[in-house]
Structure formats: C-alpha cells, structure tokens
Design a protein around this motif. Structure first.
Motif, PDB file in Angstrom:
ATOM      1  N   ILE A  13       0.849  -1.197   0.000  1.00  0.00           N
ATOM      2  CA  ILE A  13       0.000   0.000   0.000  1.00  0.00           C
ATOM      3  C   ILE A  13       0.882   1.244   0.000  1.00  0.00           C
ATOM      4  O   ILE A  13       0.648   2.190  -0.761  1.00  0.00           O
ATOM      5  CB  ILE A  13      -0.966  -0.005   1.203  1.00  0.00           C
ATOM      6  CG1 ILE A  13      -1.998  -1.107   1.037  1.00  0.00           C
ATOM      7  CG2 ILE A  13      -1.640   1.351   1.355  1.00  0.00           C
ATOM      8  CD1 ILE A  13      -2.871  -1.341   2.253  1.00  0.00           C
ATOM      9  N   GLU A  14       1.921   1.237   0.821  1.00  0.00           N
ATOM     10  CA  GLU A  14       2.825   2.375   0.878  1.00  0.00           C
ATOM     11  C   GLU A  14       3.561   2.560  -0.443  1.00  0.00           C
ATOM     12  O   GLU A  14       3.763   3.685  -0.902  1.00  0.00           O
ATOM     13  CB  GLU A  14       3.833   2.193   2.024  1.00  0.00           C
ATOM     14  CG  GLU A  14       3.204   2.124   3.393  1.00  0.00           C
ATOM     15  CD  GLU A  14       2.684   0.726   3.784  1.00  0.00           C
ATOM     16  OE1 GLU A  14       2.110   0.619   4.882  1.00  0.00           O
ATOM     17  OE2 GLU A  14       2.854  -0.236   3.025  1.00  0.00           O
ATOM     18  N   GLY A  15       3.943   1.468  -1.055  1.00  0.00           N
ATOM     19  CA  GLY A  15       4.605   1.526  -2.357  1.00  0.00           C
ATOM     20  C   GLY A  15       3.682   2.053  -3.443  1.00  0.00           C
ATOM     21  O   GLY A  15       4.105   2.806  -4.324  1.00  0.00           O
ATOM     22  N   ARG A  16       2.420   1.677  -3.374  1.00  0.00           N
ATOM     23  CA  ARG A  16       1.438   2.179  -4.353  1.00  0.00           C
ATOM     24  C   ARG A  16       1.240   3.682  -4.186  1.00  0.00           C
ATOM     25  O   ARG A  16       1.101   4.404  -5.169  1.00  0.00           O
ATOM     26  CB  ARG A  16       0.109   1.456  -4.193  1.00  0.00           C
ATOM     27  CG  ARG A  16       0.166   0.017  -4.653  1.00  0.00           C
ATOM     28  CD  ARG A  16      -1.105  -0.733  -4.273  1.00  0.00           C
ATOM     29  NE  ARG A  16      -0.965  -2.134  -4.536  1.00  0.00           N
ATOM     30  CZ  ARG A  16      -1.450  -2.747  -5.608  1.00  0.00           C
ATOM     31  NH1 ARG A  16      -2.115  -2.080  -6.506  1.00  0.00           N
ATOM     32  NH2 ARG A  16      -1.264  -4.023  -5.774  1.00  0.00           N
ATOM     33  N   SER A  17       1.241   4.150  -2.953  1.00  0.00           N
ATOM     34  CA  SER A  17       1.131   5.589  -2.701  1.00  0.00           C
ATOM     35  C   SER A  17       2.333   6.326  -3.279  1.00  0.00           C
ATOM     36  O   SER A  17       2.187   7.375  -3.915  1.00  0.00           O
ATOM     37  CB  SER A  17       1.028   5.871  -1.205  1.00  0.00           C
ATOM     38  OG  SER A  17      -0.176   5.360  -0.702  1.00  0.00           O
ATOM     39  N   ALA A  18       3.523   5.777  -3.043  1.00  0.00           N
ATOM     40  CA  ALA A  18       4.737   6.389  -3.575  1.00  0.00           C
ATOM     41  C   ALA A  18       4.712   6.386  -5.098  1.00  0.00           C
ATOM     42  O   ALA A  18       5.089   7.377  -5.734  1.00  0.00           O
ATOM     43  CB  ALA A  18       5.967   5.643  -3.062  1.00  0.00           C
ATOM     44  N   LEU A  19       4.255   5.301  -5.683  1.00  0.00           N
ATOM     45  CA  LEU A  19       4.159   5.217  -7.140  1.00  0.00           C
ATOM     46  C   LEU A  19       3.215   6.293  -7.675  1.00  0.00           C
ATOM     47  O   LEU A  19       3.555   7.013  -8.616  1.00  0.00           O
ATOM     48  CB  LEU A  19       3.677   3.828  -7.560  1.00  0.00           C
ATOM     49  CG  LEU A  19       3.639   3.584  -9.059  1.00  0.00           C
ATOM     50  CD1 LEU A  19       5.015   3.215  -9.569  1.00  0.00           C
ATOM     51  CD2 LEU A  19       2.656   2.480  -9.386  1.00  0.00           C
ATOM     52  N   ARG A  20       2.061   6.424  -7.036  1.00  0.00           N
ATOM     53  CA  ARG A  20       1.068   7.408  -7.476  1.00  0.00           C
ATOM     54  C   ARG A  20       1.611   8.829  -7.327  1.00  0.00           C
ATOM     55  O   ARG A  20       1.579   9.614  -8.264  1.00  0.00           O
ATOM     56  CB  ARG A  20      -0.231   7.247  -6.672  1.00  0.00           C
ATOM     57  CG  ARG A  20      -1.309   8.269  -6.994  1.00  0.00           C
ATOM     58  CD  ARG A  20      -2.581   8.080  -6.169  1.00  0.00           C
ATOM     59  NE  ARG A  20      -2.413   7.589  -4.818  1.00  0.00           N
ATOM     60  CZ  ARG A  20      -2.059   8.349  -3.767  1.00  0.00           C
ATOM     61  NH1 ARG A  20      -1.834   9.629  -3.932  1.00  0.00           N
ATOM     62  NH2 ARG A  20      -1.958   7.811  -2.576  1.00  0.00           N
ATOM     63  N   GLU A  21       2.132   9.152  -6.142  1.00  0.00           N
ATOM     64  CA  GLU A  21       2.638  10.504  -5.912  1.00  0.00           C
ATOM     65  C   GLU A  21       3.824  10.823  -6.820  1.00  0.00           C
ATOM     66  O   GLU A  21       3.912  11.904  -7.398  1.00  0.00           O
ATOM     67  CB  GLU A  21       3.036  10.687  -4.448  1.00  0.00           C
ATOM     68  CG  GLU A  21       1.841  10.799  -3.535  1.00  0.00           C
ATOM     69  CD  GLU A  21       2.218  11.189  -2.118  1.00  0.00           C
ATOM     70  OE1 GLU A  21       3.203  11.950  -1.945  1.00  0.00           O
ATOM     71  OE2 GLU A  21       1.528  10.738  -1.197  1.00  0.00           O
ATOM     72  N   GLY A  22       4.741   9.877  -6.934  1.00  0.00           N
ATOM     73  CA  GLY A  22       5.908  10.088  -7.793  1.00  0.00           C
ATOM     74  C   GLY A  22       5.530  10.218  -9.255  1.00  0.00           C
ATOM     75  O   GLY A  22       6.088  11.046  -9.984  1.00  0.00           O
ATOM     76  N   ALA A  23       4.570   9.414  -9.692  1.00  0.00           N
ATOM     77  CA  ALA A  23       4.131   9.466 -11.083  1.00  0.00           C
ATOM     78  C   ALA A  23       3.480  10.808 -11.397  1.00  0.00           C
ATOM     79  O   ALA A  23       3.744  11.406 -12.448  1.00  0.00           O
ATOM     80  CB  ALA A  23       3.161   8.325 -11.374  1.00  0.00           C
ATOM     81  N   LEU A  24       2.632  11.285 -10.505  1.00  0.00           N
ATOM     82  CA  LEU A  24       1.974  12.573 -10.741  1.00  0.00           C
ATOM     83  C   LEU A  24       2.993  13.713 -10.782  1.00  0.00           C
ATOM     84  O   LEU A  24       2.899  14.613 -11.628  1.00  0.00           O
ATOM     85  CB  LEU A  24       0.906  12.822  -9.674  1.00  0.00           C
ATOM     86  CG  LEU A  24      -0.290  11.867  -9.722  1.00  0.00           C
ATOM     87  CD1 LEU A  24      -1.205  12.101  -8.530  1.00  0.00           C
ATOM     88  CD2 LEU A  24      -1.045  11.986 -11.025  1.00  0.00           C
ATOM     89  N   LEU A  25       3.975  13.662  -9.896  1.00  0.00           N
ATOM     90  CA  LEU A  25       5.016  14.681  -9.892  1.00  0.00           C
ATOM     91  C   LEU A  25       5.854  14.593 -11.173  1.00  0.00           C
ATOM     92  O   LEU A  25       6.154  15.612 -11.804  1.00  0.00           O
ATOM     93  CB  LEU A  25       5.899  14.532  -8.654  1.00  0.00           C
ATOM     94  CG  LEU A  25       7.021  15.543  -8.494  1.00  0.00           C
ATOM     95  CD1 LEU A  25       6.472  16.975  -8.445  1.00  0.00           C
ATOM     96  CD2 LEU A  25       7.808  15.243  -7.238  1.00  0.00           C
ATOM     97  N   ALA A  26       6.231  13.386 -11.567  1.00  0.00           N
ATOM     98  CA  ALA A  26       7.025  13.197 -12.783  1.00  0.00           C
ATOM     99  C   ALA A  26       6.261  13.687 -14.010  1.00  0.00           C
ATOM    100  O   ALA A  26       6.840  14.321 -14.898  1.00  0.00           O
ATOM    101  CB  ALA A  26       7.395  11.720 -12.943  1.00  0.00           C
TER     102      ALA A  26
END
Length: 157
Positions: A13-26
């Motif tokens: 779940i934490e990894g999915r959050s990081a993926l989502r936040e990082g993807a939106l920023l990227a």
C-alpha cells in the motif's frame, strides 16, 4: 525542476502511494521515469537459500510480477517507465541505481514501524538519506490506496 525520477516500488500500500505521488510529480515535471523493484537479499533470505535452494529465484518471480504491475499502473497514468529488477539490500541498491540513471529525485513509500522493529531492522528510508546524492521524497499519504492489498510480505521495501 526534476528531469529523472526513480520510483522504488514493492507493491505494498505504501509503495502504491509512492508510485502514485511520484508518477503525478514526474508527469507534472515531464520527467523521465525509472521504476525499480528489489528482491531483498538479506541475511535471512541468504540463510533460507542455503537450506531451500531456489528461494531467491522464486522471490525474483514474485517481484517481476510486482514490477510489471507497477509499470502497467504508470502506463495507465500516461507514463512510460524504464523498469528494472535488482537483487540486494534495499537502501544501497536504490542509491546505486539512482546514481547509475542519474536520478535527481527518488520516491519511496513509508511504512510505520514500532521502535523495536526500527531498532531490529533499521529504516530503509532513513538509511537512504545518507546514501542518495539527490532529493528524496518519502510518500506517506496512503488514503487513496487503503483498499488495496499489499502484494509483498510486511517488512519488505
């Protein structure tokens, strides 16, 4: 701002959050995206491998599926990522990969741990602070991902 973003992903779940936040920023920065999953080769895993041959190979298969799933999630967000599966200790492996791809931002998730667990296993995120040569984003907002089940055992990063 950021041109090369590394997303460390373990399917939790934490990894999915990081993926989502990082993807939106990227996406906002129009950055090149690198997706990394790591098969942790800790002392315990190496011991298990010595007793039951093939443990690390099996973990590799599991994490390849996690990596593929993460790449698909990024694709759904309109991003294409360079995806890589690595073997090793999480923090040094993330830092080494970040150096090789010349990342200027590394994004990881944060899993709350009790004091005893932090003392016993250490903190990958805290260790990364000393190892990476670029900015580090530690994603903590899991509210959008709470209904998702973790694909990896607790304690993996």
């Amino acid at each position: 701002m950021y041109k090369r973003v590394l997303l460390a992903y373990d399917g939790s779940i934490e990894g999915r959050s990081a993926l989502r936040e990082g993807a939106l920023l990227a996406k906002h920065c129009e950055a090149r995206v690198f997706l990394l999953s790591i098969v942790a080769e800790t002392a315990g895993v190496r011991l298990a491998e010595s007793v039951y041959a093939g443990v690390i190979a099996k973990e590799g298969e599991v994490y390849q599926g996690i990596l593929d799933e993460g790449a698909e999630r990024l694709k759904q967000l309109g991003l294409s990522a360079v995806a890589a599966l690595e073997f090793g200790e999480p923090a040094p492996t993330i830092a080494g990969f970040a150096r090789r791809v010349e990342a200027d931002l590394v994004v990881v998730g944060h899993r709350h741990r009790g004091a005893l667990e932090r003392w016993w296993t250490g903190s990958t995120s805290a260790h990364l602070l000393d190892l990476v040569e670029c900015s580090l984003l530690i994603a903590k907002d899991t509210s959008a991902d709470q209904g998702l089940q973790a694909k990896t055992p607790v304690g993996r990063s």
